[in-house]
Design a protein around this motif. Sequence first.
Motif, short mmCIF file in Angstrom:
data_model
loop_
_atom_site.label_atom_id
_atom_site.label_comp_id
_atom_site.label_asym_id
_atom_site.label_seq_id
_atom_site.Cartn_x
_atom_site.Cartn_y
_atom_site.Cartn_z
N MET A 1 0.83 -1.18 0.00
CA MET A 1 0.00 0.00 0.00
C MET A 1 0.87 1.25 0.00
SD MET A 1 -3.12 0.10 -0.27
CE MET A 1 -4.08 1.51 -0.49
N VAL A 2 1.99 1.19 0.70
CA VAL A 2 2.90 2.34 0.75
C VAL A 2 3.39 2.69 -0.64
CG1 VAL A 2 5.14 3.13 1.61
CG2 VAL A 2 3.61 1.86 3.12
N PHE A 3 3.79 1.68 -1.39
CA PHE A 3 4.31 1.93 -2.73
C PHE A 3 3.19 2.33 -3.70
CE2 PHE A 3 7.48 -0.81 -0.75
CZ PHE A 3 8.62 -0.03 -0.96
N PHE A 4 2.02 1.81 -3.49
CA PHE A 4 0.87 2.14 -4.33
C PHE A 4 0.50 3.62 -4.19
CE2 PHE A 4 -3.75 2.34 -5.08
CZ PHE A 4 -3.78 1.90 -6.40
N THR A 5 0.63 4.16 -2.96
CA THR A 5 0.30 5.56 -2.72
C THR A 5 1.52 6.47 -2.87
OG1 THR A 5 0.63 5.25 -0.35
CG2 THR A 5 -1.63 5.01 -1.19
N HIS A 6 2.66 5.90 -3.29
CA HIS A 6 3.90 6.64 -3.53
C HIS A 6 4.41 7.37 -2.28
CE1 HIS A 6 3.37 5.74 -7.75
NE2 HIS A 6 2.14 6.26 -7.71
N LYS A 7 4.33 6.72 -1.14
CA LYS A 7 4.80 7.31 0.12
C LYS A 7 6.01 6.57 0.67
CE LYS A 7 0.43 9.36 1.23
NZ LYS A 7 -0.44 9.84 2.26
N GLN A 8 6.73 5.85 -0.18
CA GLN A 8 7.88 5.08 0.28
C GLN A 8 8.98 5.96 0.85
OE1 GLN A 8 6.54 4.90 -2.77
NE2 GLN A 8 8.09 5.08 -4.37
N LYS A 9 9.03 7.24 0.47
CA LYS A 9 10.04 8.15 1.02
C LYS A 9 9.83 8.36 2.52
CE LYS A 9 10.61 10.56 -3.32
NZ LYS A 9 10.36 11.78 -4.08
N MET A 10 8.61 8.18 2.98
CA MET A 10 8.30 8.38 4.40
C MET A 10 8.75 7.21 5.26
SD MET A 10 4.56 10.15 4.03
CE MET A 10 4.51 10.79 5.69
N LEU A 11 9.09 6.08 4.64
CA LEU A 11 9.54 4.92 5.40
C LEU A 11 10.79 5.21 6.22
CD1 LEU A 11 9.00 1.93 2.94
CD2 LEU A 11 7.77 2.41 5.05
N SER A 12 11.66 6.06 5.70
CA SER A 12 12.90 6.36 6.41
C SER A 12 12.65 7.15 7.69
CB SER A 12 13.86 7.13 5.51
OG SER A 12 13.29 8.38 5.13
N LYS A 13 11.48 7.74 7.82
CA LYS A 13 11.14 8.52 9.02
C LYS A 13 10.60 7.64 10.15
CE LYS A 13 10.20 12.64 6.33
NZ LYS A 13 9.21 13.62 5.92
N ILE A 14 10.28 6.39 9.85
CA ILE A 14 9.74 5.49 10.86
C ILE A 14 10.89 4.87 11.64
CG2 ILE A 14 8.38 3.40 11.26
CD1 ILE A 14 6.88 4.00 8.69
N MET A 15 10.78 4.88 12.95
CA MET A 15 11.83 4.28 13.79
C MET A 15 11.89 2.78 13.53
SD MET A 15 11.08 6.41 17.33
CE MET A 15 11.89 5.17 18.28
N PRO A 16 13.10 2.19 13.54
CA PRO A 16 13.24 0.76 13.25
C PRO A 16 12.38 -0.13 14.14
CG PRO A 16 15.39 1.82 13.28
CD PRO A 16 14.39 2.84 13.74
N LYS A 17 12.27 0.22 15.41
CA LYS A 17 11.46 -0.58 16.33
C LYS A 17 9.98 -0.57 15.92
CE LYS A 17 10.90 -1.26 21.28
NZ LYS A 17 11.22 -0.74 22.61
N GLU A 18 9.49 0.59 15.50
CA GLU A 18 8.11 0.69 15.05
C GLU A 18 7.90 -0.06 13.75
OE1 GLU A 18 7.12 4.82 14.85
OE2 GLU A 18 7.23 5.08 17.02
N LEU A 19 8.87 0.02 12.85
CA LEU A 19 8.79 -0.69 11.58
C LEU A 19 8.76 -2.20 11.81
CD1 LEU A 19 8.62 -0.22 8.56
CD2 LEU A 19 11.11 -0.28 8.47
N LEU A 20 9.56 -2.67 12.76
CA LEU A 20 9.55 -4.09 13.11
C LEU A 20 8.17 -4.49 13.63
CD1 LEU A 20 11.00 -6.81 13.58
CD2 LEU A 20 11.60 -5.95 15.86
N PHE A 21 7.59 -3.66 14.50
CA PHE A 21 6.27 -3.95 15.05
C PHE A 21 5.22 -4.02 13.93
CE2 PHE A 21 2.20 -2.63 16.86
CZ PHE A 21 2.07 -3.57 17.86
N ILE A 22 5.29 -3.09 12.98
CA ILE A 22 4.34 -3.07 11.87
C ILE A 22 4.49 -4.34 11.03
CG2 ILE A 22 3.78 -1.91 9.70
CD1 ILE A 22 4.53 0.74 11.16
N CYS A 23 5.73 -4.73 10.76
CA CYS A 23 5.97 -5.94 9.97
C CYS A 23 5.49 -7.19 10.69
CB CYS A 23 7.45 -6.06 9.60
SG CYS A 23 8.00 -4.81 8.42
N LEU A 24 5.80 -7.29 11.98
CA LEU A 24 5.35 -8.45 12.76
C LEU A 24 3.83 -8.49 12.84
CD1 LEU A 24 7.94 -8.56 15.68
CD2 LEU A 24 7.75 -10.12 13.73
N SER A 25 3.21 -7.34 12.95
CA SER A 25 1.76 -7.28 12.98
C SER A 25 1.17 -7.81 11.67
CB SER A 25 1.31 -5.84 13.22
OG SER A 25 -0.08 -5.72 13.15
#
Length: 93
Positions: free
Chosen positions: A1-25
């Motif tokens: 969905m991130v790539f579909f909405t062209h917001k992949q540049k915002m991924l670098s702003k997410i803290m690694p711990k939060e990104l891990l939580f999102i992926c595990l979820s």
Amino acid sequence: MVFFTHKQKMLSKIMPKELLFICLSGVTTGAAWLCFYKALQIGPASVIVPIDKLSILVSIFFSYFVFKERLSLKASIGLFLIVFGTFLMIQQH
């Protein structure tokens, strides 16, 4: 969905711990759906669906013990009614 909405540049702003939580979820949600569909293949939906509804309790306990969130009186009453209604559906089978 991130790539579909062209917001992949915002991924670098997410803290690694939060990104891990999102992926595990996402992984656990997918696994839960796969288990649900497998259960529907081998068992009657009239039993499987009510039991699946009780998964809300796992979410509530997790948020209580991990995030220290508390339910309001209104939310507690609603949760009780959902669980009670689910048990009534299970008893009819």
